[in-house]
Design an enzyme around this catalytic site. Structure first.
Site, PDB file in Angstrom:
ATOM      1  CE  LYS A  43      -9.279   7.011   4.321  1.00  0.00           C
ATOM      2  NZ  LYS A  43      -9.653   7.419   2.852  1.00  0.00           N
ATOM      3  CG  PHE A  72     -14.371  -8.695   0.098  1.00  0.00           C
ATOM      4  CD1 PHE A  72     -13.392  -8.804  -1.026  1.00  0.00           C
ATOM      5  CD2 PHE A  72     -14.240  -7.603   0.793  1.00  0.00           C
ATOM      6  CE1 PHE A  72     -12.298  -8.111  -1.075  1.00  0.00           C
ATOM      7  CE2 PHE A  72     -13.064  -6.772   0.908  1.00  0.00           C
ATOM      8  CZ  PHE A  72     -12.348  -6.811  -0.062  1.00  0.00           C
ATOM      9  CD  GLU A  85      -4.883   2.963  -7.791  1.00  0.00           C
ATOM     10  OE1 GLU A  85      -4.415   3.802  -8.595  1.00  0.00           O
ATOM     11  OE2 GLU A  85      -4.882   1.736  -7.829  1.00  0.00           O
ATOM     12  CG  PHE A  86     -10.749   1.134  -7.970  1.00  0.00           C
ATOM     13  CD1 PHE A  86     -11.982   1.221  -7.309  1.00  0.00           C
ATOM     14  CD2 PHE A  86     -10.339   1.516  -9.146  1.00  0.00           C
ATOM     15  CE1 PHE A  86     -12.908   2.021  -7.571  1.00  0.00           C
ATOM     16  CE2 PHE A  86     -11.414   2.558  -9.627  1.00  0.00           C
ATOM     17  CZ  PHE A  86     -12.723   2.583  -8.878  1.00  0.00           C
ATOM     18  CB  THR A 125     -10.908   7.792  -1.217  1.00  0.00           C
ATOM     19  OG1 THR A 125     -10.057   6.653  -1.867  1.00  0.00           O
ATOM     20  CG2 THR A 125     -12.653   7.137  -1.159  1.00  0.00           C
ATOM     21  CE  LYS A 180     -11.165   3.747  -3.236  1.00  0.00           C
ATOM     22  NZ  LYS A 180     -10.691   2.288  -3.169  1.00  0.00           N
ATOM     23  CB  CYS A 197      -9.376   2.039   2.280  1.00  0.00           C
ATOM     24  SG  CYS A 197      -7.781   2.863   1.603  1.00  0.00           S
TER      25      CYS A 197
HETATM   26  N1  LIG Z   1      -3.892   2.870   0.876  1.00  0.00           N
HETATM   27  C1  LIG Z   1      -4.566   2.278  -0.126  1.00  0.00           C
HETATM   28  O1  LIG Z   1      -4.659   0.905  -0.173  1.00  0.00           O
HETATM   29  C2  LIG Z   1      -5.584   3.129  -1.120  1.00  0.00           C
HETATM   30  C3  LIG Z   1      -5.897   2.478  -1.846  1.00  0.00           C
HETATM   31  C4  LIG Z   1      -6.957   3.475  -2.837  1.00  0.00           C
HETATM   32  C5  LIG Z   1      -7.245   4.824  -2.431  1.00  0.00           C
HETATM   33  N2  LIG Z   1      -6.553   5.154  -1.372  1.00  0.00           N
HETATM   34  C6  LIG Z   1      -6.548   6.593  -0.842  1.00  0.00           C
HETATM   35  O2  LIG Z   1      -5.728   7.285  -1.526  1.00  0.00           O
HETATM   36  C7  LIG Z   1      -5.355   8.202  -0.507  1.00  0.00           C
HETATM   37  C8  LIG Z   1      -3.950   8.122   0.096  1.00  0.00           C
HETATM   38  O3  LIG Z   1      -4.017   7.057   0.718  1.00  0.00           O
HETATM   39  P1  LIG Z   1      -2.271   6.528   1.511  1.00  0.00           P
HETATM   40  O4  LIG Z   1      -2.919   5.186   2.094  1.00  0.00           O
HETATM   41  O5  LIG Z   1      -1.515   6.466   0.385  1.00  0.00           O
HETATM   42  O6  LIG Z   1      -2.361   7.552   2.753  1.00  0.00           O
HETATM   43  P2  LIG Z   1      -0.830   7.975   3.363  1.00  0.00           P
HETATM   44  O7  LIG Z   1      -1.163   8.587   4.675  1.00  0.00           O
HETATM   45  O8  LIG Z   1       0.007   6.561   3.267  1.00  0.00           O
HETATM   46  O9  LIG Z   1      -0.237   8.808   2.414  1.00  0.00           O
HETATM   47  C9  LIG Z   1      -0.411  10.152   2.170  1.00  0.00           C
HETATM   48  C10 LIG Z   1       0.823  11.048   1.812  1.00  0.00           C
HETATM   49  O10 LIG Z   1       0.577  12.245   1.409  1.00  0.00           O
HETATM   50  C11 LIG Z   1       1.576  13.141   2.025  1.00  0.00           C
HETATM   51  N3  LIG Z   1       1.081  14.471   2.010  1.00  0.00           N
HETATM   52  C12 LIG Z   1       0.209  15.293   3.077  1.00  0.00           C
HETATM   53  N4  LIG Z   1       0.036  16.469   2.875  1.00  0.00           N
HETATM   54  C13 LIG Z   1       0.688  16.607   1.486  1.00  0.00           C
HETATM   55  C14 LIG Z   1       1.128  17.652   0.873  1.00  0.00           C
HETATM   56  N5  LIG Z   1       0.491  18.986   1.284  1.00  0.00           N
HETATM   57  N6  LIG Z   1       1.923  17.874  -0.321  1.00  0.00           N
HETATM   58  C15 LIG Z   1       2.608  16.567  -0.465  1.00  0.00           C
HETATM   59  N7  LIG Z   1       2.242  15.364   0.307  1.00  0.00           N
HETATM   60  C16 LIG Z   1       1.462  15.503   1.374  1.00  0.00           C
HETATM   61  C17 LIG Z   1       1.892  12.459   3.442  1.00  0.00           C
HETATM   62  O11 LIG Z   1       2.973  13.052   3.983  1.00  0.00           O
HETATM   63  C18 LIG Z   1       1.714  10.858   3.234  1.00  0.00           C
HETATM   64  O12 LIG Z   1       3.052  10.459   2.790  1.00  0.00           O
HETATM   65  C19 LIG Z   1      -6.414   8.193   0.519  1.00  0.00           C
HETATM   66  O13 LIG Z   1      -7.575   9.139  -0.153  1.00  0.00           O
HETATM   67  C20 LIG Z   1      -6.687   6.870   0.518  1.00  0.00           C
HETATM   68  O14 LIG Z   1      -8.339   6.841   0.774  1.00  0.00           O
HETATM   69  C21 LIG Z   1      -5.606   4.463  -0.584  1.00  0.00           C
END
Ligand SMILES: NC(=O)c1ccc[n+]([C@@H]2O[C@H](COP(=O)([O-])OP(=O)(O)OC[C@H]3O[C@@H](n4cnc5c(N)ncnc54)[C@H](O)[C@@H]3O)[C@@H](O)[C@H]2O)c1
Length: 481
Positions: free
Chosen positions: A267, A253, A152-153, A122, A208, A264
């Protein structure tokens, strides 16, 4: 079929990698965290997500899913590289894009032939184009590298289901080639009828954050209604129920309570506000400022209510807390409203004893000063006050009479408004629910003492409610992801 890589195997990336492999793709995934890669390669999910581990193992066994720590391997292997790294809150609420650019910079030198980078993280509008320019400037394949954004949702707790059968797939692209590649990747869900929307990069990025802003607004709206219900002597639960029956509004909701948290919604709301501010769009800035302020105010409200029930000071009070994950079915405590309340209670001198079915290890890392109890009765032993802060289904199954035997005082604050108040009052508890009492002003509508106010409470919140009304508008802690 295009060969796929996934960069970053957190909540989003690992689920995405596993689900794409399950759809039949050859997937190679990378992370900079060695421990995560070792665990995943060994068939262990490094976080709690129902149903993910068996699917990980199945796809490791099939050989379709592999892990590496080498960007050279990733560059060699992939036709489509999904960028799934974190975008945490940075300075002044802006998204910190450090991981996005670091991953793009690490990948670019290994892109020797035509390929597509598809961002799923995001990000603020405009990021995809920055990534495109940056990568083309350094990749040996130059202009043959394309960038798309495919937000991604998924919701934590339902991540597998949401990834395999999403409500929609959004593809922000700049070329027919990028669109064709992504259509191939998502051929199975598209054939199953999942709507696939193709847009430009900027619109995809905005879809998103606009979706999360809307969900956050809905939660803050019902919490604002909870505040007016408290002042007016009304009950927000049937109010939400009645609103939710309007098909234009919908029930989801619309659960009043402690508000949203997680990695999410909070932030993303702040990052979107920062973007709107930079673009000079005051309407979005003022809307999201209010949404965030209402949400933060819920945490203040619970702490104030706890202080009031304790007679004006929390110093030395034993408080048992049920739930610290930001939502049920998750071990995620990032910006958990529950954990923030715990920290504030402790800062005011309360002895806080916490229980959560799965989030205690992650909570203990973030907030080591609390007592972490192995069971609900252990957490509640000698408690002056019980706080229900995360709506795990386990907590709705608690026997209030049994719990009454271990506490010092039978007082509970249900900050998620989903316990059966009548059951608790029948067992001698004083129950406070947000949006239904004026606890902080000394007026208690839900008393266990059986007086006039107690019987009124049962009329309001107890068994006379229509079936399914308790928690019927869905869990508020649910994040938009
Ligand atoms: N968690 C959710 O439910 C969700 C849903 C939709 C969108 N998102 C979005 O997806 C993104 C990721 O969220 P998340 O919850 O998975 O975060 P997270 O912190 O769980 O995972 C991020 C991963 O990226 C890795 N990383 C960081 N720098 C890197 C690099 N240079 N090369 C390779 N790997 C690297 C980290 O080690 C970590 O494992 C965010 O932008 C978030 O807003 C998350």
């Amino acid at each position: 079929m295009p060969r796929v890589t996934v960069i970053g195997i957190g909540y989003l990336g690992l689920t995405h990698a596993v689900c794409l492999a399950d759809l039949g793709h050859e997937v190679l995934a990378i992370d900079v965290d060695e421990e995560k890669i070792a665990k995943a390669a060994n068939g262990e999910v490094p976080f709690f997500e129902p149903g993910l581990e068996p699917l990980l193992r199945k796809n490791l066994d099939s050989g379709r899913l592999r892990f590496t720590m080498s960007f050279a391997d990733i560059g060699d292997f992939g036709d489509v590289h999904f960028l799934c790294v974190g975008t945490p809150e940075g300075e002044s609420g802006r998204a910190d894009l450090g991981f996005v650019y670091a991953a793009a910079d690490a990948l670019a030198p290994h892109l020797a032939s035509a390929c597509l980078i598809a961002g799923k993280s995001t990000v603020p509008v405009g990021t995809a184009r920055q990534v495109l320019n940056r990568v083309r400037a350094t990749a040996p394949a130059g202009q043959a590298v394309d960038v798309a954004w495919n937000p991604e949702f998924l919701r934590e707790g339902f991540a597998v289901q949401d990834s395999l059968s999403p409500d929609r797939i959004v593809l922000g692209v700049t070329s027919g080639r990028a669109e064709a590649l992504l259509r191939e990747v998502y051929a199975t869900p598209a054939a199953a009828g999942v709507p696939l929307l193709v847009t430009d990069l900027e619109t995809a990025e905005l879809v998103k954050v606009a979706a999360n802003a809307f969900l956050a607004t809905k939660i803050s709206f019902i919490n604002a209604m909870a505040e007016i219900c408290e002042e007016a002597g009304a009950d927000v639960i049937p109010l939400a129920e009645a609103l939710g029956h309007d098909a234009r509004i919908g029930r989801r909701f619309l659960s009043p309570g402690l508000g949203f948290g997680g990695g999410c919604l909070p932030k993303d709301v702040r990052a979107f506000r920062a973007t709107a501010s930079a673009l000079g769009v005051d309407s979005v800035v003022s809307l999201l400022t209010t949404v965030d302020a209402i949400n933060q105010g819920r945490r203040d409200r619970v702490v104030a209510l706890a202080r009031d029930t304790a007679g004006g000071t929390l110093a030395g009070q034993r408080v048992a807390v049920l739930g610290v994950a930001f939502k049920p079915d998750s071990d995620d405590v990032r910006d958990s409203a529950s954990l923030a309340v715990c920290a504030r209670l402790a800062a005011e001198g309360a002895i806080v004893s916490v229980h959560d079915p799965v989030a205690m290890p992650s909570a203990a890392k973030k907030q080591p000063g609390l007592v972490y109890a192995h069971s609900v009765p252990a957490a509640a032993e000698g408690a002056d006050l019980v706080l229900h802060l995360t709506e795990w289904s386990d907590y709705r199954a608690i026997d209030p009479a049994a719990l009454a035997r271990v506490v010092a005082r039978r007082v509970i604050i249900d900050a998620r408004c989903c316990l059966d108040a009548a059951l608790w009052t029948d067992a001698g508890w004083t129950v406070h629910m947000l949006g239904r009492s004026r606890g902080s002003r000394g007026t208690k509508l839900l008393e266990g003492s059986g007086g006039q106010e107690g019987s009124r409470a049962r009329g309001h919140a107890g068994r006379s409610r229509p079936k399914g009304m308790s928690g019927g508008t869905g869990p508020q802690g649910v994040s938009g992801g």
